[in-house]
Design a protein around this motif. Structure first.
Motif, mmCIF file in Angstrom:
data_model
loop_
_atom_site.group_PDB
_atom_site.id
_atom_site.type_symbol
_atom_site.label_atom_id
_atom_site.label_comp_id
_atom_site.label_asym_id
_atom_site.label_seq_id
_atom_site.Cartn_x
_atom_site.Cartn_y
_atom_site.Cartn_z
ATOM 1 N N ALA A 1 -4.939 -10.802 23.880
ATOM 2 C CA ALA A 1 -5.415 -9.600 24.289
ATOM 3 C C ALA A 1 -4.943 -8.499 23.695
ATOM 4 C CB ALA A 1 -5.614 -9.624 25.830
ATOM 5 N N ARG A 2 -3.763 -8.499 23.679
ATOM 6 C CA ARG A 2 -2.993 -7.211 22.917
ATOM 7 C C ARG A 2 -3.490 -6.909 21.359
ATOM 8 N NH1 ARG A 2 2.523 -5.840 25.093
ATOM 9 N NH2 ARG A 2 2.580 -6.874 27.036
ATOM 10 N N ARG A 3 -3.665 -8.422 20.942
ATOM 11 C CA ARG A 3 -4.093 -8.332 19.430
ATOM 12 C C ARG A 3 -5.601 -7.820 19.293
ATOM 13 N NH1 ARG A 3 -7.398 -10.536 16.318
ATOM 14 N NH2 ARG A 3 -7.986 -12.265 17.792
ATOM 15 N N THR A 4 -6.349 -8.344 20.340
ATOM 16 C CA THR A 4 -7.861 -7.809 20.231
ATOM 17 C C THR A 4 -8.051 -6.409 20.638
ATOM 18 O OG1 THR A 4 -8.517 -10.195 21.200
ATOM 19 C CG2 THR A 4 -9.990 -8.481 21.425
ATOM 20 N N PHE A 5 -7.431 -5.769 21.496
ATOM 21 C CA PHE A 5 -7.634 -4.677 21.872
ATOM 22 C C PHE A 5 -6.773 -3.711 21.510
ATOM 23 C CE2 PHE A 5 -9.283 -6.983 25.153
ATOM 24 C CZ PHE A 5 -10.834 -6.874 25.201
ATOM 25 N N ASN A 6 -5.790 -3.727 20.239
ATOM 26 C CA ASN A 6 -5.212 -2.983 19.686
ATOM 27 C C ASN A 6 -3.972 -2.372 20.550
ATOM 28 O OD1 ASN A 6 -5.208 -3.078 16.687
ATOM 29 N ND2 ASN A 6 -6.984 -1.477 16.769
ATOM 30 N N ALA B 1 -11.044 -11.751 28.916
ATOM 31 C CA ALA B 1 -11.689 -11.126 27.783
ATOM 32 C C ALA B 1 -11.985 -11.988 26.753
ATOM 33 C CB ALA B 1 -10.923 -9.949 27.237
ATOM 34 N N GLU B 2 -13.315 -12.014 26.020
ATOM 35 C CA GLU B 2 -13.730 -12.754 24.854
ATOM 36 C C GLU B 2 -12.829 -12.608 23.673
ATOM 37 O OE1 GLU B 2 -17.628 -12.651 23.911
ATOM 38 O OE2 GLU B 2 -18.474 -12.689 25.993
ATOM 39 N N CYS B 3 -12.587 -13.439 22.822
ATOM 40 C CA CYS B 3 -11.683 -13.315 21.616
ATOM 41 C C CYS B 3 -12.026 -14.442 20.711
ATOM 42 C CB CYS B 3 -10.226 -13.659 22.234
ATOM 43 S SG CYS B 3 -9.760 -15.120 22.358
ATOM 44 N N ASP B 4 -11.636 -14.179 19.274
ATOM 45 C CA ASP B 4 -12.070 -15.099 18.291
ATOM 46 C C ASP B 4 -11.426 -16.328 18.408
ATOM 47 O OD1 ASP B 4 -13.482 -13.086 17.259
ATOM 48 O OD2 ASP B 4 -11.970 -12.042 15.948
ATOM 49 N N ASP B 5 -10.128 -16.475 18.931
ATOM 50 C CA ASP B 5 -9.306 -17.828 18.901
ATOM 51 C C ASP B 5 -9.729 -18.438 20.491
ATOM 52 O OD1 ASP B 5 -7.798 -19.654 18.896
ATOM 53 O OD2 ASP B 5 -6.102 -18.641 18.245
ATOM 54 N N ALA B 6 -10.273 -19.635 20.277
ATOM 55 C CA ALA B 6 -10.825 -20.343 21.534
ATOM 56 C C ALA B 6 -9.605 -20.939 22.111
ATOM 57 C CB ALA B 6 -12.071 -21.162 20.986
ATOM 58 N N GLU B 7 -8.355 -21.098 21.371
ATOM 59 C CA GLU B 7 -7.263 -21.649 21.730
ATOM 60 C C GLU B 7 -6.242 -20.531 22.532
ATOM 61 O OE1 GLU B 7 -5.798 -24.597 18.972
ATOM 62 O OE2 GLU B 7 -7.469 -26.073 19.483
ATOM 63 N N ALA B 8 -6.608 -19.420 22.408
ATOM 64 C CA ALA B 8 -5.803 -18.532 22.833
ATOM 65 C C ALA B 8 -6.061 -17.813 24.113
ATOM 66 C CB ALA B 8 -5.627 -17.347 21.797
ATOM 67 N N ALA B 9 -5.129 -17.517 25.061
ATOM 68 C CA ALA B 9 -5.462 -16.796 26.526
ATOM 69 C C ALA B 9 -5.629 -15.481 26.100
ATOM 70 C CB ALA B 9 -4.427 -17.294 27.365
#
Length: 319
Positions: A244-249, A218-226
């Motif tokens: 991903a947990r943070r991104t998708f609540n 999934a896309e996320c704001d942090d390029a250095e996070a999986a």
């Protein structure tokens, strides 16, 4: 005035300053080291080292994780080892479980306590790369005199946390340097590589935890996070990395309640749309397999017929 005395005075001055801890993350860590952990910057004791049986038990708990991490530690060491650096991997308590270092540098690192079995938690060693990284749950660079103990001010430590498949910190990845001429600019270069390796270990460990699931990037704001989601054959999300947990609540830690992927990702157009994410995952797998559908299906952890059906639904053909 000796360098050791000067460092001790500097730490004490910052600790008892009314504003230093609020303005500086290093000073805040020094403050914790004294006020919370009861440490003193000029104490002479060596870093604490657990017994071999205790070390073996800690390694056994993380056996699969260590196997996944090992080749990536090798790769990192191949990049930094010739410059007098050691690569260390700890558990979530800050105890060193694995290490890579040049044979010529080994006596120096062992004398400093940068060795398997040594406890580098902030509670034990005060401000240091491993312990402060785990305490503050972030990437850190602790350069020489930023360490709490005066005896540690000849080293530079660059660290990144690694999160497990359950969203909890499982380890810290550390590169420590024995070079007196190590520069802060060089530390930043190493820091980028440490962060990249930590992400690679985190991603590989997540995939190993969900070998039977389809993995969506999934896309996320942090390029250095999986940012990965594990999806089962019923298109239910059964696992997610911390990012991903943070991104998708989703729940920050622990097992996830299985939810339809469409409910989490959404089917609307946009950077987090389910169709877009699934299409991208299938295209990547086909590209890696050079168009071989059977091989791509194996990569995705699904059957060949299932992949064909999904390709048809996504508007993809074998070309």
């Amino acid at each position: 005035m000796s360098d050791k005395r000067s460092h001790t005075d500097k730490v004490l001055e910052a600790t008892y300053s009314s504003s230093a801890a609020a303005l500086s993350q290093i000073a805040a860590s020094w403050h914790r080291s004294i006020m919370k952990h009861g440490l003193t910057p000029d104490e002479h004791r060596a870093p604490e080292r657990i017994t071999q049986s205790e070390l073996d038990e800690r390694r056994k708990v993380l056996d699969k994780f260590l196997m996944v991490a090992a080749p990536r530690l090798d790769s990192l060491f191949s990049l930094v080892g010739q410059s007098g650096c050691a690569v260390l991997l700890t558990d979530a308590d800050g105890v060193v479980l694995d290490q890579r270092m040049a044979e010529a540098d080994a006596p120096t690192f062992e004398a400093w306590g940068l060795w398997a079995g040594t406890d580098w938690s902030e509670e034990r060693e005060g401000t240091n790369g491993i312990g402060t990284c785990l305490t503050e749950r972030r990437r850190v660079i602790i350069h020489q005199g930023e360490h709490f103990h005066a005896r540690n001010t000849n080293m530079s430590c660059i660290d990144a946390p690694i999160y497990g498949a359950d969203g909890r910190i499982v380890a810290a990845l550390d590169v420590s340097s024995a070079r007196a001429d190590q520069t802060e600019a060089f530390n930043r270069l190493i820091g980028a590589q440490v962060a990249q390796t930590a992400r690679a270990i985190e991603e590989a460990n997540f995939r190993a935890a969900y070998t039977s699931a389809r993995i969506i990037v999934a896309e996320c704001d942090d390029a250095e996070a999986a940012s990965l989601l594990a999806v089962d054959d019923d298109d239910l999300v059964i696992g997610a990395t911390r990012e991903a947990r943070r991104t998708f609540n989703l729940a920050g830690t622990g097992p996830l309640t299985a939810l339809p992927a469409a409910d989490i990702l959404g089917r609307e157009d946009g950077p987090t749309g389910f169709e877009r994410a699934e299409r991208a995952a299938v295209i990547r797998a086909l590209a890696r397999a050079d168009g071989n559908v059977s091989q791509a299906a194996r990569q995705l952890g699904i059957g060949r017929a299932t992949l064909y059906r999904r390709m048809k639904r996504l508007g993809l053909d074998e070309s």
